[in-house]
Design an enzyme around this catalytic site. Structure first.
Site, short mmCIF file in Angstrom:
data_model
loop_
_atom_site.label_atom_id
_atom_site.label_comp_id
_atom_site.label_asym_id
_atom_site.label_seq_id
_atom_site.Cartn_x
_atom_site.Cartn_y
_atom_site.Cartn_z
N CYS A 57 0.84 -1.21 0.00
CA CYS A 57 0.00 0.00 0.00
C CYS A 57 0.87 1.27 0.00
O CYS A 57 1.83 1.37 0.76
CB CYS A 57 -0.91 0.00 1.22
SG CYS A 57 -2.02 1.40 1.26
N CYS A 61 0.58 4.90 6.83
CA CYS A 61 -0.04 4.74 8.15
C CYS A 61 0.95 4.02 9.08
O CYS A 61 1.34 2.87 8.81
CB CYS A 61 -1.33 3.94 8.04
SG CYS A 61 -2.41 4.53 6.72
N CYS A 64 0.57 0.32 10.25
CA CYS A 64 0.08 -0.73 9.33
C CYS A 64 1.17 -1.59 8.71
O CYS A 64 2.08 -1.08 8.03
CB CYS A 64 -0.75 -0.10 8.23
SG CYS A 64 -1.55 -1.35 7.20
N CYS A 101 -16.34 -9.26 6.07
CA CYS A 101 -15.71 -7.98 5.77
C CYS A 101 -14.45 -8.21 4.93
O CYS A 101 -13.58 -8.98 5.33
CB CYS A 101 -15.29 -7.28 7.06
SG CYS A 101 -16.58 -7.22 8.29
N CYS A 133 -19.41 -6.17 4.08
CA CYS A 133 -18.71 -4.92 4.38
C CYS A 133 -17.40 -4.94 3.60
O CYS A 133 -16.77 -6.00 3.48
CB CYS A 133 -18.43 -4.85 5.88
SG CYS A 133 -17.50 -3.37 6.37
N CYS A 193 -19.17 2.28 8.72
CA CYS A 193 -18.42 1.62 9.79
C CYS A 193 -17.15 2.45 9.98
O CYS A 193 -16.30 2.49 9.09
CB CYS A 193 -18.07 0.19 9.38
SG CYS A 193 -16.97 -0.64 10.56
N ARG A 265 -17.73 -2.37 18.08
CA ARG A 265 -17.07 -3.65 17.78
C ARG A 265 -15.71 -3.74 18.48
O ARG A 265 -14.84 -2.88 18.28
CB ARG A 265 -16.91 -3.80 16.26
CG ARG A 265 -18.27 -3.74 15.55
CD ARG A 265 -18.19 -4.05 14.07
NE ARG A 265 -19.46 -3.75 13.42
CZ ARG A 265 -20.50 -4.59 13.33
NH1 ARG A 265 -20.41 -5.80 13.83
NH2 ARG A 265 -21.62 -4.22 12.72
N1 SAM Z 1 -6.61 0.57 3.16
C1 SAM Z 1 -7.88 0.76 3.71
C2 SAM Z 1 -7.94 1.86 4.74
O1 SAM Z 1 -6.93 2.19 5.31
O2 SAM Z 1 -9.03 2.37 4.98
C3 SAM Z 1 -8.48 -0.49 4.30
C4 SAM Z 1 -7.64 -1.47 5.09
S1 SAM Z 1 -6.95 -0.87 6.62
C5 SAM Z 1 -5.90 -2.22 7.06
C6 SAM Z 1 -8.34 -0.92 7.76
C7 SAM Z 1 -8.10 -0.48 9.17
O3 SAM Z 1 -7.37 -1.45 9.87
C8 SAM Z 1 -7.31 0.78 9.40
O4 SAM Z 1 -8.07 1.95 9.25
C9 SAM Z 1 -6.87 0.63 10.84
O5 SAM Z 1 -7.80 1.25 11.70
C10 SAM Z 1 -6.89 -0.89 11.05
N2 SAM Z 1 -5.53 -1.37 11.31
C11 SAM Z 1 -4.53 -1.53 10.42
N3 SAM Z 1 -3.40 -1.96 11.00
C12 SAM Z 1 -3.68 -2.08 12.33
C13 SAM Z 1 -2.91 -2.46 13.46
N4 SAM Z 1 -1.62 -2.80 13.36
N5 SAM Z 1 -3.52 -2.49 14.66
C14 SAM Z 1 -4.83 -2.15 14.78
N6 SAM Z 1 -5.60 -1.76 13.74
C15 SAM Z 1 -5.03 -1.72 12.53
FE1 SF4 Z 2 -2.79 1.24 3.36
FE2 SF4 Z 2 -2.65 0.08 5.74
FE3 SF4 Z 2 -3.02 2.71 5.57
FE4 SF4 Z 2 -5.02 1.01 4.79
S1 SF4 Z 2 -4.19 1.26 6.86
S2 SF4 Z 2 -4.30 2.85 3.73
S3 SF4 Z 2 -3.77 -0.68 3.98
S4 SF4 Z 2 -1.20 1.58 4.89
#
Ligand code: SAM
Ligand code: SF4
Ligand code: DTB
Length: 331
Positions: A57, A61, A64, A101, A133, A193, A265
């Site tokens: 990606c 973030c 992530c 989801c 979802c 959500c 949730r």
């Molecule tokens: N890329 C899309 C986005 O960011 O909206 C969808 C997938 S992203 C992995 C969905 C959510 O997963 C993120 O908004 C975050 O809140 C949660 N998430 C990702 N990594 C995480 C982590 N290490 N611990 C807890 N929540 C996490």
């Molecule tokens: Fe990409 Fe992870 Fe951020 Fe979603 S949370 S936009 S998958 S880097």
């Protein structure tokens, strides 16, 4: 006398912080009262997650494992095909999940074959009688309409933290872009959500400010996931200390009180929580858990463990919508 709490969109951070910081048992009592006034307190919804497009990606973030900015054990993978996804949906349904989801590690959904494939996945999940979802990053109103036409129930797009703390977590997109996608989703008639993560070095006021932002949405998000950070090696947040489980319970309770009608949730982070702490989260207002041994890329408690958690708490898994009394009686 039980007073049904009014639905408010004008909470202040001070008010929410005062709730969050109440003496613990008083907070539990108040959250439980709101929970019982608005929800069936005997059931828990089981939702299963599947990553349909993992890794690579472009967003940064800091939490992530799927960001291409960090060296983690998660690398870019090809998108799953529709058949594999629907087989997973069948397995989830057989195991008792009522919501499925699907996540993609995209900054935004782009029109083209990959998006068309997601639309087919949604159609297939709906044909199986599951709630569907997806979480695909930023979305236009036209894309949201296409997903709605395929039967999509909900779109997950988290605010993640407060507007202030957001800047130290993500630099590749803004808080307002997040809110625009939520508006596009809502305009297409899809339920929202949206929630966040605790344990990313934010203050309690940041957590409360996030709840204030979520509650400003009209209507409130139908679904509010509260995640504890999964500290993944290679991400910038890998060395942060784990959250105190009592803080998790406080956050769930505050979310329940501020957004009485929403499904709250209990999401990522359960592998670090004792059964007792998870039961407290369910007691103060969590309506659902992710069910299955994987979240998107990280571990989640096993199904056997969760089945006994639910049983020992005296709860029952939520039935699929439309399941008739006759079906119940035949079981
Ligand atoms: N890329 C899309 C986005 O960011 O909206 C969808 C997938 S992203 C992995 C969905 C959510 O997963 C993120 O908004 C975050 O809140 C949660 N998430 C990702 N990594 C995480 C982590 N290490 N611990 C807890 N929540 C996490
Ligand atoms: Fe990409 Fe992870 Fe951020 Fe979603 S949370 S936009 S998958 S880097
Ligand atoms: C949400 O708030 N939590 C889920 C779901 N929405 C998509 C995702 C949690 C992901 C945890 C890290 C991982 O497994 O990659």
């Amino acid at each position: 006398m039980t007073t049904a709490a009014p639905i408010r969109h004008d909470w202040t951070v001070d008010e929410v912080a005062a709730i969050h910081d109440m003496p613990f048992f008083a907070l539990m009592d108040r959250a439980r009262e709101v929970h019982r006034a608005f929800h069936d307190d005997g059931e828990v919804q089981l939702c299963t997650l599947l990553s349909v497009k993992t890794g690579g990606c472009p967003e940064d973030c800091a939490y992530c494992p799927q960001s291409s900015h960090y060296e983690t054990s998660v690398g870019p993978e090809k998108m799953l095909d529709v058949r594999a996804v629907l087989e997973a949906a069948d397995r989830a349904k057989d195991a008792g999940a009522t919501r499925f989801c699907m996540g993609a590690a995209w900054r935004e959904a782009k029109d083209g074959p990959a998006f068309d494939r997601v639309v087919e996945m949604v159609r297939g999940v709906k044909a199986r009688g599951l709630e569907a979802c997806v979480t695909l990053g930023m979305l236009t109103e036209d894309q949201a309409k296409r997903l709605k036409d395929a039967g999509l129930d909900a779109y997950n797009h988290n605010l993640d933290t407060s507007r202030e703390h957001y800047r130290s977590i993500i630099s590749t997109r803004t808080y307002d872009e997040r809110l625009v996608t939520l508006r596009n989703v809502r305009r297409a008639g899809i339920t929202v959500c949206s929630g966040g993560i605790i344990g990313m070095g934010e203050s309690v006021r940041d957590r409360c400010a996030m709840l204030v932002e979520l509650a400003r949405l009209q209507p409130h998000p139908e679904s509010v996931p509260i995640n504890a950070l999964v500290r993944v090696p290679g991400t910038p947040l890998e060395s942060l200390p784990p959250i105190d489980p009592v803080e998790f319970v406080r956050m769930i309770a505050a979310a329940r009180i501020v957004m009485p009608r929403s499904m709250v949730r209990l999401s990522a982070g359960r592998t670090d929580l004792s059964r007792e702490a998870q039961m407290m989260c369910l007691y103060v207002g969590a309506n659902s858990i992710f069910y299955g041994d994987r979240l998107l890329t990280t571990p989640n408690p096993g199904q056997d463990e969760d089945a006994s958690l639910i049983r020992d708490a005296g709860l029952a898994p939520m039935k699929p919508a439309g399941a008739s009394a006759q079906v119940d009686a035949a079981e």
